[in-house]
Motif scaffolding. Structure first.
Motif, PDB file in Angstrom:
ATOM      1  N   GLY A   1       0.809  -1.216   0.000  1.00  0.00           N
ATOM      2  CA  GLY A   1       0.000   0.000   0.000  1.00  0.00           C
ATOM      3  C   GLY A   1       0.840   1.262   0.000  1.00  0.00           C
ATOM      4  N   TYR A   2       1.915   1.259   0.767  1.00  0.00           N
ATOM      5  CA  TYR A   2       2.793   2.426   0.811  1.00  0.00           C
ATOM      6  C   TYR A   2       3.449   2.667  -0.548  1.00  0.00           C
ATOM      7  CZ  TYR A   2       6.688   5.450   1.975  1.00  0.00           C
ATOM      8  OH  TYR A   2       7.589   6.476   1.978  1.00  0.00           O
ATOM      9  N   GLU A   3       3.937   1.616  -1.160  1.00  0.00           N
ATOM     10  CA  GLU A   3       4.606   1.769  -2.449  1.00  0.00           C
ATOM     11  C   GLU A   3       3.644   2.247  -3.545  1.00  0.00           C
ATOM     12  OE1 GLU A   3       7.818   1.743  -3.169  1.00  0.00           O
ATOM     13  OE2 GLU A   3       8.221   1.376  -1.066  1.00  0.00           O
ATOM     14  N   VAL A   4       2.432   1.735  -3.541  1.00  0.00           N
ATOM     15  CA  VAL A   4       1.449   2.176  -4.535  1.00  0.00           C
ATOM     16  C   VAL A   4       1.085   3.641  -4.305  1.00  0.00           C
ATOM     17  CG1 VAL A   4      -0.908   1.827  -5.398  1.00  0.00           C
ATOM     18  CG2 VAL A   4       0.551  -0.136  -4.944  1.00  0.00           C
ATOM     19  N   SER A   5       0.903   4.031  -3.047  1.00  0.00           N
ATOM     20  CA  SER A   5       0.585   5.438  -2.769  1.00  0.00           C
ATOM     21  C   SER A   5       1.750   6.347  -3.137  1.00  0.00           C
ATOM     22  CB  SER A   5       0.182   5.628  -1.308  1.00  0.00           C
ATOM     23  OG  SER A   5       1.275   5.479  -0.443  1.00  0.00           O
ATOM     24  N   ARG A   6       2.976   5.899  -2.927  1.00  0.00           N
ATOM     25  CA  ARG A   6       4.146   6.701  -3.319  1.00  0.00           C
ATOM     26  C   ARG A   6       4.164   6.891  -4.828  1.00  0.00           C
ATOM     27  NH1 ARG A   6       5.194   9.675   0.264  1.00  0.00           N
ATOM     28  NH2 ARG A   6       6.014  10.736  -1.493  1.00  0.00           N
ATOM     29  N   PHE A   7       3.817   5.842  -5.565  1.00  0.00           N
ATOM     30  CA  PHE A   7       3.772   5.948  -7.012  1.00  0.00           C
ATOM     31  C   PHE A   7       2.790   7.026  -7.443  1.00  0.00           C
ATOM     32  CE2 PHE A   7       1.486   4.856 -10.922  1.00  0.00           C
ATOM     33  CZ  PHE A   7       2.526   4.985 -11.831  1.00  0.00           C
ATOM     34  N   PHE A   8       1.575   7.004  -6.892  1.00  0.00           N
ATOM     35  CA  PHE A   8       0.579   7.993  -7.278  1.00  0.00           C
ATOM     36  C   PHE A   8       0.967   9.397  -6.827  1.00  0.00           C
ATOM     37  CE2 PHE A   8      -2.132   4.264  -7.901  1.00  0.00           C
ATOM     38  CZ  PHE A   8      -2.673   4.584  -9.135  1.00  0.00           C
ATOM     39  N   LEU A   9       1.589   9.522  -5.664  1.00  0.00           N
ATOM     40  CA  LEU A   9       2.021  10.847  -5.208  1.00  0.00           C
ATOM     41  C   LEU A   9       3.177  11.364  -6.061  1.00  0.00           C
ATOM     42  CD1 LEU A   9       1.734  10.324  -1.386  1.00  0.00           C
ATOM     43  CD2 LEU A   9       0.372  11.892  -2.782  1.00  0.00           C
ATOM     44  N   ASP A  10       4.081  10.482  -6.440  1.00  0.00           N
ATOM     45  CA  ASP A  10       5.161  10.890  -7.350  1.00  0.00           C
ATOM     46  C   ASP A  10       4.598  11.316  -8.696  1.00  0.00           C
ATOM     47  OD1 ASP A  10       7.136  10.460  -5.493  1.00  0.00           O
ATOM     48  OD2 ASP A  10       7.714   8.489  -6.284  1.00  0.00           O
ATOM     49  N   TYR A  11       3.642  10.560  -9.177  1.00  0.00           N
ATOM     50  CA  TYR A  11       3.004  10.895 -10.457  1.00  0.00           C
ATOM     51  C   TYR A  11       2.323  12.255 -10.378  1.00  0.00           C
ATOM     52  CZ  TYR A  11       0.475  10.260 -14.811  1.00  0.00           C
ATOM     53  OH  TYR A  11      -0.009  10.408 -16.078  1.00  0.00           O
ATOM     54  N   LEU A  12       1.653  12.513  -9.257  1.00  0.00           N
ATOM     55  CA  LEU A  12       1.028  13.813  -9.049  1.00  0.00           C
ATOM     56  C   LEU A  12       2.073  14.926  -9.040  1.00  0.00           C
ATOM     57  CD1 LEU A  12      -1.466  15.561  -8.315  1.00  0.00           C
ATOM     58  CD2 LEU A  12      -0.923  15.061  -5.921  1.00  0.00           C
ATOM     59  N   GLY A  13       3.180  14.698  -8.356  1.00  0.00           N
ATOM     60  CA  GLY A  13       4.261  15.691  -8.321  1.00  0.00           C
ATOM     61  C   GLY A  13       4.855  15.937  -9.695  1.00  0.00           C
ATOM     62  N   TRP A  14       5.034  14.882 -10.456  1.00  0.00           N
ATOM     63  CA  TRP A  14       5.575  15.037 -11.812  1.00  0.00           C
ATOM     64  C   TRP A  14       4.598  15.796 -12.700  1.00  0.00           C
ATOM     65  CZ3 TRP A  14       6.552   9.132 -11.839  1.00  0.00           C
ATOM     66  CH2 TRP A  14       7.680   8.832 -11.063  1.00  0.00           C
ATOM     67  N   SER A  15       3.314  15.509 -12.531  1.00  0.00           N
ATOM     68  CA  SER A  15       2.308  16.209 -13.338  1.00  0.00           C
ATOM     69  C   SER A  15       2.273  17.690 -13.024  1.00  0.00           C
ATOM     70  CB  SER A  15       0.915  15.613 -13.084  1.00  0.00           C
ATOM     71  OG  SER A  15       0.898  14.263 -13.451  1.00  0.00           O
ATOM     72  N   VAL A  16       2.361  18.038 -11.759  1.00  0.00           N
ATOM     73  CA  VAL A  16       2.377  19.446 -11.358  1.00  0.00           C
ATOM     74  C   VAL A  16       3.631  20.129 -11.876  1.00  0.00           C
ATOM     75  CG1 VAL A  16       2.529  20.994  -9.377  1.00  0.00           C
ATOM     76  CG2 VAL A  16       0.877  19.112  -9.357  1.00  0.00           C
ATOM     77  N   ALA A  17       4.774  19.445 -11.750  1.00  0.00           N
ATOM     78  CA  ALA A  17       6.028  20.026 -12.239  1.00  0.00           C
ATOM     79  C   ALA A  17       5.989  20.201 -13.761  1.00  0.00           C
ATOM     80  CB  ALA A  17       7.203  19.146 -11.845  1.00  0.00           C
ATOM     81  N   PHE A  18       5.422  19.235 -14.456  1.00  0.00           N
ATOM     82  CA  PHE A  18       5.317  19.330 -15.904  1.00  0.00           C
ATOM     83  C   PHE A  18       4.386  20.464 -16.313  1.00  0.00           C
ATOM     84  CE2 PHE A  18       3.831  17.810 -20.112  1.00  0.00           C
ATOM     85  CZ  PHE A  18       5.065  17.751 -20.750  1.00  0.00           C
ATOM     86  N   GLY A  19       3.290  20.642 -15.560  1.00  0.00           N
ATOM     87  CA  GLY A  19       2.370  21.728 -15.827  1.00  0.00           C
ATOM     88  C   GLY A  19       3.014  23.075 -15.607  1.00  0.00           C
ATOM     89  N   ASN A  20       3.901  23.183 -14.623  1.00  0.00           N
ATOM     90  CA  ASN A  20       4.607  24.427 -14.349  1.00  0.00           C
ATOM     91  C   ASN A  20       5.636  24.752 -15.434  1.00  0.00           C
ATOM     92  OD1 ASN A  20       3.171  24.791 -11.997  1.00  0.00           O
ATOM     93  ND2 ASN A  20       4.744  23.884 -10.716  1.00  0.00           N
ATOM     94  N   LEU A  21       6.022  23.762 -16.171  1.00  0.00           N
ATOM     95  CA  LEU A  21       7.001  23.964 -17.239  1.00  0.00           C
ATOM     96  C   LEU A  21       6.433  24.864 -18.350  1.00  0.00           C
ATOM     97  CD1 LEU A  21       9.788  23.008 -18.364  1.00  0.00           C
ATOM     98  CD2 LEU A  21       8.552  21.175 -19.497  1.00  0.00           C
TER      99      LEU A  21
END
Length: 76
Positions: free
Chosen positions: A54-74
């Motif tokens: 559960g922790y690893e899956v949640s980390r994946f989704f949180l990382d994906y969210l962070g990458w999406s936000v960073a990509f949007g800021n680009l």
């Protein structure tokens, strides 16, 4: 995303995915690989596996969210 909101989302996602992992592991046939599948050690193993998965899956989704936000800021 504000840091407080990210922290709250992290807690909620971790709890949800740990619960989902525990639910999914209920269908796993532990009696095939464990000596005493109904013992306390087997239940502890199931809980620990749920936490790890559960922790690893949640980390994946949180990382994906962070990458999406960073990509949007680009592009802004």
């Amino acid at each position: 995303m504000p840091q407080e909101m990210y922290g709250f989302l992290s807690i909620i996602l971790s709890i949800v995915f740990i619960g989902l992992a525990f639910w999914a592991l209920q269908s796993f046939r532990f009696e095939k690989i464990l000596k005493r599948p109904n013992g306390a050690q087997a239940k502890l193993l199931q809980i620990l596996l749920s936490i790890v998965i559960g922790y690893e899956v949640s980390r994946f989704f949180l990382d994906y969210l962070g990458w999406s936000v960073a990509f949007g800021n680009l592009f802004s």
